[in-house]
Structures are given as C-alpha cells and as structure tokens.
Design an enzyme around this catalytic site. Structure first.
Site, PDB file in Angstrom:
ATOM      1  N   TYR A 127      37.262  66.810  -2.294  1.00  0.00           N
ATOM      2  CA  TYR A 127      36.270  67.802  -2.722  1.00  0.00           C
ATOM      3  C   TYR A 127      35.751  68.582  -1.514  1.00  0.00           C
ATOM      4  O   TYR A 127      35.724  69.817  -1.525  1.00  0.00           O
ATOM      5  CB  TYR A 127      35.127  67.079  -3.427  1.00  0.00           C
ATOM      6  CG  TYR A 127      33.986  67.971  -3.860  1.00  0.00           C
ATOM      7  CD1 TYR A 127      34.066  68.709  -5.039  1.00  0.00           C
ATOM      8  CD2 TYR A 127      32.821  68.070  -3.104  1.00  0.00           C
ATOM      9  CE1 TYR A 127      33.005  69.522  -5.451  1.00  0.00           C
ATOM     10  CE2 TYR A 127      31.766  68.872  -3.510  1.00  0.00           C
ATOM     11  CZ  TYR A 127      31.861  69.597  -4.681  1.00  0.00           C
ATOM     12  OH  TYR A 127      30.816  70.396  -5.079  1.00  0.00           O
TER      13      TYR A 127
ATOM     14  N   SER B 166      30.017  74.507  -1.456  1.00  0.00           N
ATOM     15  CA  SER B 166      29.118  73.344  -1.492  1.00  0.00           C
ATOM     16  C   SER B 166      28.645  73.009  -0.089  1.00  0.00           C
ATOM     17  O   SER B 166      29.363  73.258   0.891  1.00  0.00           O
ATOM     18  CB  SER B 166      29.868  72.126  -2.045  1.00  0.00           C
ATOM     19  OG  SER B 166      29.105  70.950  -1.867  1.00  0.00           O
TER      20      SER B 166
HETATM   21  N1  LIG Z   1      25.575  70.230  -8.954  1.00  0.00           N
HETATM   22  C1  LIG Z   1      25.521  70.248  -7.639  1.00  0.00           C
HETATM   23  O1  LIG Z   1      24.635  69.638  -7.052  1.00  0.00           O
HETATM   24  C2  LIG Z   1      26.521  71.040  -6.847  1.00  0.00           C
HETATM   25  C3  LIG Z   1      26.402  71.024  -5.455  1.00  0.00           C
HETATM   26  C4  LIG Z   1      27.297  71.759  -4.698  1.00  0.00           C
HETATM   27  C5  LIG Z   1      28.287  72.487  -5.318  1.00  0.00           C
HETATM   28  N2  LIG Z   1      28.395  72.481  -6.678  1.00  0.00           N
HETATM   29  C6  LIG Z   1      29.466  73.267  -7.278  1.00  0.00           C
HETATM   30  O2  LIG Z   1      28.954  74.072  -8.319  1.00  0.00           O
HETATM   31  C7  LIG Z   1      29.942  74.229  -9.324  1.00  0.00           C
HETATM   32  C8  LIG Z   1      29.382  73.823 -10.666  1.00  0.00           C
HETATM   33  O3  LIG Z   1      28.904  72.509 -10.555  1.00  0.00           O
HETATM   34  P1  LIG Z   1      28.196  71.735 -11.752  1.00  0.00           P
HETATM   35  O4  LIG Z   1      27.424  70.640 -11.138  1.00  0.00           O
HETATM   36  O5  LIG Z   1      27.516  72.710 -12.628  1.00  0.00           O
HETATM   37  O6  LIG Z   1      29.509  71.111 -12.435  1.00  0.00           O
HETATM   38  P2  LIG Z   1      29.732  70.361 -13.816  1.00  0.00           P
HETATM   39  O7  LIG Z   1      28.428  70.174 -14.536  1.00  0.00           O
HETATM   40  O8  LIG Z   1      30.557  69.167 -13.505  1.00  0.00           O
HETATM   41  O9  LIG Z   1      30.611  71.435 -14.605  1.00  0.00           O
HETATM   42  C9  LIG Z   1      31.921  71.739 -14.180  1.00  0.00           C
HETATM   43  C10 LIG Z   1      32.491  72.849 -15.064  1.00  0.00           C
HETATM   44  O10 LIG Z   1      33.858  73.082 -14.666  1.00  0.00           O
HETATM   45  C11 LIG Z   1      34.690  73.015 -15.817  1.00  0.00           C
HETATM   46  N3  LIG Z   1      35.985  72.439 -15.442  1.00  0.00           N
HETATM   47  C12 LIG Z   1      36.206  71.236 -14.836  1.00  0.00           C
HETATM   48  N4  LIG Z   1      37.532  71.043 -14.674  1.00  0.00           N
HETATM   49  C13 LIG Z   1      38.149  72.143 -15.179  1.00  0.00           C
HETATM   50  C14 LIG Z   1      39.508  72.525 -15.310  1.00  0.00           C
HETATM   51  N5  LIG Z   1      40.527  71.741 -14.899  1.00  0.00           N
HETATM   52  N6  LIG Z   1      39.788  73.705 -15.900  1.00  0.00           N
HETATM   53  C15 LIG Z   1      38.789  74.505 -16.345  1.00  0.00           C
HETATM   54  N7  LIG Z   1      37.484  74.205 -16.238  1.00  0.00           N
HETATM   55  C16 LIG Z   1      37.166  73.034 -15.657  1.00  0.00           C
HETATM   56  C17 LIG Z   1      33.938  72.137 -16.817  1.00  0.00           C
HETATM   57  O11 LIG Z   1      34.236  72.456 -18.171  1.00  0.00           O
HETATM   58  P3  LIG Z   1      35.280  71.587 -19.062  1.00  0.00           P
HETATM   59  O12 LIG Z   1      34.897  70.158 -18.908  1.00  0.00           O
HETATM   60  O13 LIG Z   1      35.152  72.153 -20.439  1.00  0.00           O
HETATM   61  O14 LIG Z   1      36.620  71.901 -18.479  1.00  0.00           O
HETATM   62  C18 LIG Z   1      32.473  72.498 -16.525  1.00  0.00           C
HETATM   63  O15 LIG Z   1      32.098  73.642 -17.273  1.00  0.00           O
HETATM   64  C19 LIG Z   1      31.148  73.394  -8.886  1.00  0.00           C
HETATM   65  O16 LIG Z   1      32.086  74.214  -8.228  1.00  0.00           O
HETATM   66  C20 LIG Z   1      30.538  72.402  -7.919  1.00  0.00           C
HETATM   67  O17 LIG Z   1      31.478  71.950  -6.992  1.00  0.00           O
HETATM   68  C21 LIG Z   1      27.525  71.764  -7.454  1.00  0.00           C
END
Ligand SMILES: NC(=O)c1ccc[n+]([C@@H]2O[C@H](COP(=O)([O-])OP(=O)(O)OC[C@H]3O[C@@H](n4cnc5c(N)ncnc54)[C@H](OP(=O)(O)O)[C@@H]3O)[C@@H](O)[C@H]2O)c1
Length: 246
Positions: free
Chosen positions: A158, A144
């Site tokens: 985080y 990130s």
């Molecule tokens: N969106 C952004 O702007 C952004 C920016 C920088 C980095 N990122 C990174 O990109 C990645 C994806 O982000 P996103 O925004 O798409 O996230 P999100 O919409 O919050 O989705 C998170 C995913 O992780 C799974 N998850 C969460 N806790 C878990 C656990 N304990 N065990 C297994 N699975 C788990 C969730 O599924 P369940 O709920 O079914 O477990 C979900 O599929 C993350 O690593 C995030 O830090 C995102």
C-alpha cells in the site's frame, strides 16, 4: 449554483468513506457524478442519478478497467469530462489484521494493490485524456500519508503504491499540464472510514489536532482541486492530516 453548463466528475470508489462524501459534495454543487466500483450501486449511499450513473468495474483487472473506460466515454455528454478523481484504494492486511511488510506480503497481493492503487489511475487518466482536454479539466489522485513514511498499520505494498502515485502525479502534471489538464494529489492522514485499523487511537494521540479527520473534510479539498479556486495549482500534493506530518 451558477449558469455554467452541468459539469461531470468521474469518481472511483464512491460506495463508502471518502468517496461517498465526495459524491455528496459534488452532487450538492450541481455536478453529475459517474461512479465506479466493484459492487452494484450502493443503496446505502444514494444520490440523484446514482443508479444510472454507476459503472461496475474491477480496477484490479486491467482489461475490465479498459472496458469501463469505453463505457464511460459512451456515457459522457459531448465527450466532455471536467474531473477525474482516482479515489479507489485497497490496503490488504495479514491474518488477524496484521501489517504486511516487505518480507511477508504475498507477491499476488503486491501486484493487486499496485493494479488498483497505481495502474488503474493512469489507465483511466490516459483513456479519458481527450475528454478532459475538451474542458481544461482536472485530475485528483488520492495518495496517503503512508506514501512518505513507514506507517504502523498500512502495509508495504500500500505504502509503496501511494508513493508511486505521488510520483505519477508529478509526471502527469508535467505532461497533462501542457495539454491544459491540471493534476494534483491529496494525501489524507487518519480519516474516519472503514480502512482504519484497530489501534488508530494511539496514532491520534500524536496528531497535533488530537482527532481523526472526517471524509467530508477530505471531500471539500478534492472539490477545490477540481474547480476554479485552484486554477494555477498543478503537481501539488495536499496533506490533510491535522498536522500529523510535522
Ligand atoms: N481512510 C483513511 O484514513 C485514508 C488515509 C489515507 C489515504 N486514504 C485513501 O483514500 C481513498 C479512499 O479511502 P477510504 O478509506 O474511503 O476507502 P474505503 O472505505 O475502503 O473505500 C474504498 C472504495 O474503493 C472501492 N474499491 C476497492 N477495490 C476496488 C476495485 N478493485 N475496483 C473498483 N473499486 C474498488 C470500494 O468499492 P467496492 O467495494 O464496491 O469495490 C470503495 O468504494 C483510498 O485511496 C485510500 O487509500 C484513506
């Protein structure tokens, strides 16, 4: 589509956001995608073979993660895995969505964040090393922009877990690279998913491209990192943020 045998991706956190876009992109290119998350197969994110290839696992629990590694091995054809994408991540907030800094993050939250965002990726990658070696496969760790600067919404646990994951990518690239497995990271900025906090529009004003990224724009680069286009890329962290880091 070409004549290559069907390749397999293991993707954590596929139920929404960037993971959902990634499963769609790889599926469209003919890959088998095995997905992992806490909940059952998400009916709102369907893809071919989804229910059969979804593994329920809580990555905040090391024992459950190791149990899932065994289950994944059992499900792989010929013991071959072509790519592992460590995408699942959590970013807890305080009351009313408040940012959790170094002074107010409960220790339990700090540990849970590191377990999901940092320790689970290394448990999965080490646990599936032989399967990745067989295919000269690739690992992608989703880091990130918050891993390299203080972010107004992303909390301290985080941010430090993502900084650690970037460091882990470097270390893994050195160790896994010698074994024929490439390891890279992708560091998204503000991507239009549910992880974003209210107030993100203020950040968008500062981004040179003046908009959020889309999950598919991230998925496209993850795909490149897992395929031959990036055959000499190892230990890189690709920033995908519309120029937010400049
Ligand atoms: N969106 C952004 O702007 C952004 C920016 C920088 C980095 N990122 C990174 O990109 C990645 C994806 O982000 P996103 O925004 O798409 O996230 P999100 O919409 O919050 O989705 C998170 C995913 O992780 C799974 N998850 C969460 N806790 C878990 C656990 N304990 N065990 C297994 N699975 C788990 C969730 O599924 P369940 O709920 O079914 O477990 C979900 O599929 C993350 O690593 C995030 O830090 C995102």
């Amino acid at each position: 589509m070409n004549n290559q045998p069907r390749r397999t991706l293991l993707l954590t956190g596929a139920s929404r956001g960037i993971g959902h876009a990634t499963v769609k992109r790889f599926s469209a290119a003919g890959w088998r995608v095995i997905t992992c998350s806490r909940h059952a197969f998400p009916e709102n994110c369907p893809w071919e073979m989804g229910p059969e290839d979804h593994i329920q696992v809580d990555l905040s629990d090391p024992a459950d993660t190791l149990r899932a590694v065994d289950e994944i091995k059992d499900r792989l054809a010929n013991g071959e895995l072509h790519a592992l994408v460590n995408n699942a991540g959590i970013s807890p907030k305080g009351q009313g969505g408040a940012r959790l800094g170094t002074l107010n993050t409960p220790e339990e939250d700090w540990r849970r964040v590191f377990q999901v965002n940092f320790f689970a990726p290394i448990l999965l990658a080490r646990g599936l090393l032989e399967e990745l070696k067989r295919t000269h496969g690739a690992v992608v760790n989703v880091t990130s922009i918050a891993g390299s600067r203080v972010h107004p919404f992303a909390g301290a646990a985080y941010a430090t877990s993502k900084a650690a994951l970037a460091g882990l990518t470097r270390e893994m690239a050195a160790d896994f690279g010698r074994l024929g497995v490439r390891v890279n990271a992708i560091a998204p900025g503000e991507i239009d998913t549910s992880i974003l906090s209210p107030g993100t529009e203020k950040i968008v004003e500062q981004i040179p491209m003046q908009r959020l990224g889309t999950p598919d724009e991230v998925a496209k680069i993850i795909y490149v990192l897992c395929t031959d286009t990036s055959s000499y890329l190892n230990g890189a962290e690709i920033h995908i943020n519309g120029g937010q880091h400049v």
